[in-house]
Design a protein around this motif. Structure first.
Motif, PDB file in Angstrom:
ATOM      1  N   PRO A 117      36.570  44.601  30.627  1.00 51.91           N
ATOM      2  CA  PRO A 117      37.379  45.823  30.721  1.00 51.91           C
ATOM      3  C   PRO A 117      38.648  45.712  29.884  1.00 51.91           C
ATOM      4  CG  PRO A 117      37.691  44.482  32.674  1.00 51.91           C
ATOM      5  CD  PRO A 117      36.639  43.787  31.850  1.00 51.91           C
ATOM      6  N   GLN A 118      39.311  46.818  29.654  1.00 50.36           N
ATOM      7  CA  GLN A 118      40.545  46.784  28.870  1.00 50.36           C
ATOM      8  C   GLN A 118      41.637  46.004  29.578  1.00 50.36           C
ATOM      9  OE1 GLN A 118      41.719  50.704  27.614  1.00 50.36           O
ATOM     10  NE2 GLN A 118      39.945  50.950  26.278  1.00 50.36           N
ATOM     11  N   VAL A 119      41.644  46.056  30.895  1.00 52.41           N
ATOM     12  CA  VAL A 119      42.585  45.265  31.690  1.00 52.41           C
ATOM     13  C   VAL A 119      41.834  44.719  32.898  1.00 52.41           C
ATOM     14  CG1 VAL A 119      44.635  46.554  30.992  1.00 52.41           C
ATOM     15  CG2 VAL A 119      43.355  47.285  33.006  1.00 52.41           C
ATOM     16  N   GLY A 120      42.366  43.678  33.503  1.00 50.98           N
ATOM     17  CA  GLY A 120      41.762  43.136  34.715  1.00 50.98           C
ATOM     18  C   GLY A 120      40.702  42.094  34.455  1.00 50.98           C
ATOM     19  N   GLU A 121      39.989  41.760  35.508  1.00 49.56           N
ATOM     20  CA  GLU A 121      39.023  40.665  35.466  1.00 49.56           C
ATOM     21  C   GLU A 121      37.736  41.056  34.752  1.00 49.56           C
ATOM     22  OE1 GLU A 121      39.292  37.376  36.834  1.00 49.56           O
ATOM     23  OE2 GLU A 121      41.372  38.043  36.672  1.00 49.56           O
ATOM     24  N   CYS A 122      37.239  40.161  33.916  1.00 47.76           N
ATOM     25  CA  CYS A 122      35.892  40.302  33.378  1.00 47.76           C
ATOM     26  C   CYS A 122      34.895  39.986  34.489  1.00 47.76           C
ATOM     27  CB  CYS A 122      35.669  39.345  32.209  1.00 47.76           C
ATOM     28  SG  CYS A 122      36.754  39.610  30.800  1.00 47.76           S
TER      29      CYS A 122
END
Length: 446
Positions: free
Chosen positions: A15-20
Motif C-alpha cells: 500500500p502507499q502507507v502502512g503495512e505490506c
C-alpha cells in the motif's frame, strides 16, 4: 488481445502507507501487458495462457534507481582504494577505452543480470546510451537512460548528449519500455551555465534530469568553500530542481537543503545506493528519514558494478534497511514494509513511472518477479516479508514479467542467449580495464 494468468501464487501487496501484506492463493490476470484483476485462484482456465506459479511469491518488479550498467565490464577491477583513487587512478582512466561496441556488450550483460534478479526497470546514467537502449530493447527490460556529459567536453559534447536523449526517447516510443533523461554528470564537473542550459531543455522538451549531487559530506564542504553554496543550492539556482531531477546519492544533503528540495517533491527524487557508501568509506549515507519527512521520494539503486560488484537490488534494499537503522540509531526505523515500499513504489517514482509500475494492482503494467522462498536460507518462513528484505538472493527469482511478457522463465532468459552474452563480455573486458593509455576522461577534484 494478449491474455495471461499467473496462477496460484502468493502476492505481496504494497500500500502507499502502512503495512505490506501477503495474500495467499491468488491469480493475477493480465491483458495487453496490464494487470486487470487479482483474485482467489480458480481450478482451471481454457483458451488463456497460464504461468503456473504454485509455491511462489509475486512481488512488484524491482527498480534499480541509479546505475551505470556497462560498468559491469569493470567488476572487481578497482578494489581497496579511496574514492579519489577510485576515480582518478582506476575508473576514469579506464573509461578512456569506451567504445560503442564495448558499452553494448556490457549493457547486454547488465540487463541479463538484472532481469535474472527480478529487476524489471533500471535508471541509467552513462556514455553511448544509444547502445544501452539497444541492449534493453533486446532483453525486454524497462529502462530510463540519461546520456552523460561533462562540461570539459564543451558545448558540442553537451548538445550531443541532448540529441542522444531525443533519439532514445523517439526509439522508445514504439516499445513503451524505454524513456530518456538528460544526464549532466554532477555540479562539480558541469558548470552552472551548462546546468542552466540542461534545465531549459528539460523544461521545454519534457525531460527529467538525472545527475549526481551532494554525493558526500566532503563534496558539500568543498562546494561551500569554493562557491559559497551547497550542491543542492546549485541545482536550485540553475533551475534543475524546478525542471525535475533524479539525484544520485545525496549523502551530503544538509538540513538547510531540505527547504530547497521540498517545493519540488512532485518531480524530484533521491536514489540511495548504500553498498557504495560503505565500500568507499564515504562517511555517511542518504538522509532518508529527513527526506521523507519533507515528502521527497526515495528509490534504491546499486550504482555501477565497478564499485557495487553486483546489480543485485535485493542486496541494496537489505543494506538500506541496515544502514538507515544504524544512521538513526533506531532499530524500529526503516521497517520491513517501508523498505519494500522504497524498492517497489519508491523505485517506480524515481524512474518516472509512479502510476505505471511499483505495485501489483489492476491498471498497472504487469512488471512482476516471482520468488521462491523454499531454499534453506529462507527456512523456516515465519514472515515472508522479512524473508524478502533480509534473506532473498537474486538466485531465488524464478520467473520475471515485463509488460506482461515472460522475459525470465524457470530462471532462464527467454529473449537473449546468456551464454553468448557472457562469452562476448569475457572476450572484451580486458580491453576496458587496460590503463596503458596513461590518460583520463576527467579528474575527480570536487
Amino acid at each position: 488481445m494478449r491474455q495471461l494468468v499467473v496462477r496460484n501464487c502468493s502476492v505481496l501487496v504494497v500500500p502507499q502507507v502502512g503495512e505490506c501484506r501477503v495474500d495467499e492463493a491468488q491469480d493475477i490476470h493480465i491483458q495487453d501487458g496490464a494487470i486487470i484483476r487479482i483474485a482467489e485462484t480458480e481450478p482451471a482456465y481454457t483458451e488463456v495462457e497460464v504461468l503456473d506459479a504454485t509455491g511462489l511469491l509475486a512481488v512488484p518488479g524491482l527498480t534499480n534507481s541509479h546505475t551505470h550498467s556497462p560498468m559491469v565490464m569493470m567488476r572487481g577491477a578497482a578494489e581497496d582504494v579511496s574514492i579519489d583513487d577510485w576515480f582518478n587512478r582506476k575508473i576514469w582512466p579506464m573509461e578512456v577505452n569506451l567504445t560503442p561496441e564495448r558499452v553494448k556488450v556490457g549493457a547486454r550483460l547488465a540487463c541479463a543480470e538484472m532481469l535474472l534478479g527480478g529487476v524489471t526497470t533500471f535508471v541509467d546514467h552513462y556514455f553511448h546510451a544509444d547502445q544501452i537502449a539497444a541492449a534493453a530493447l533486446e532483453s525486454g527490460i524497462r529502462a530510463d537512460l540519461a546520456p552523460t556529459f561533462f562540461s570539459s567536453t564543451g558545448t558540442e559534447g553537451r548538445e550531443a548528449a541532448f540529441e542522444a536523449a531525443r533519439e532514445i526517447r523517439a526509439l522508445g516510443q514504439s516499445s513503451g519500455r524505454i524513456t530518456a533523461s538528460l544526464g549532466p554528470h554532477a555540479p562539480y564537473t558541469v558548470s552552472d551555465e551548462d546546468l542552466r542550459r540542461t534545465a531549459e531543455v528539460a523544461r521545454t522538451e519534457g525531460f527529467r534530469v538525472h545527475l549526481h549531487a551532494a554525493e558526500t559530506d566532503d563534496q558539500t564542504h568543498s562546494s561551500i568553500d569554493q562557491h559559497g553554496v551547497t550542491p543542492i543550492e546549485v541545482l536550485a539556482r540553475t533551475g534543475v530542481l524546478e525542471a525535475g531531477a533524479l539525484i544520485a546519492h545525496g549523502c551530503g544533503i544538509r538540513d538547510a537543503d531540505l527547504a530547497l528540495l521540498q517545493p519540488y517533491r512532485d518531480r524530484t527524487a533521491i536514489a540511495c545506493c548504500p553498498k557504495v557508501y560503505l565500500k568507499l568509506a564515504m562517511g555517511s549515507t542518504t538522509p532518508i528519514k529527513a527526506l521523507q519527512e519533507n515528502g521527497i521520494p526515495i528509490g534504491i539503486g546499486t550504482d555501477g558494478a565497478a564499485v557495487h560488484n553486483t546489480l543485485d537490488v535485493w542486496e541494496s534494499l537489505r543494506l538500506v534497511a541496515l544502514t538507515q537503522k544504524q544512521r538513526e540509531q533506531n532499530a524500529e526505523w526503516m521497517t520491513i514494509s517501508d523498505t519494500l515500499r522504497l524498492a517497489t513504489r519508491g523505485g517506480a517514482t524515481a524512474a518516472g513511472l509512479a502510476n505505471l509500475t511499483g505495485a501489483l494492482e489492476p491498471g498497472r503494467r504487469a512488471d512482476i518477479a516471482l520468488v521462491d522462498l523454499k531454499a534453506p536460507h529462507h527456512q523456516p518462513v515465519h514472515d515472508p516479508r522479512a524473508n524478502l528484505v533480509y534473506s532473498t538472493r537474486a538466485s531465488d527469482v524464478v520467473h520475471v514479467l515485463v509488460d506482461g511478457e515472460v522475459v525470465v522463465r524457470d530462471r532462464t532468459l527467454t529473449k537473449v542467449d546468456l551464454t553468448g552474452i557472457i562469452e562476448d563480455a569475457r572476450s572484451l573486458a580486458h580491453t576496458l580495464v587496460d590503463l596503458s593509455a596513461n590518460a583520463t576522461i576527467q579528474t575527480y577534484a570536487p
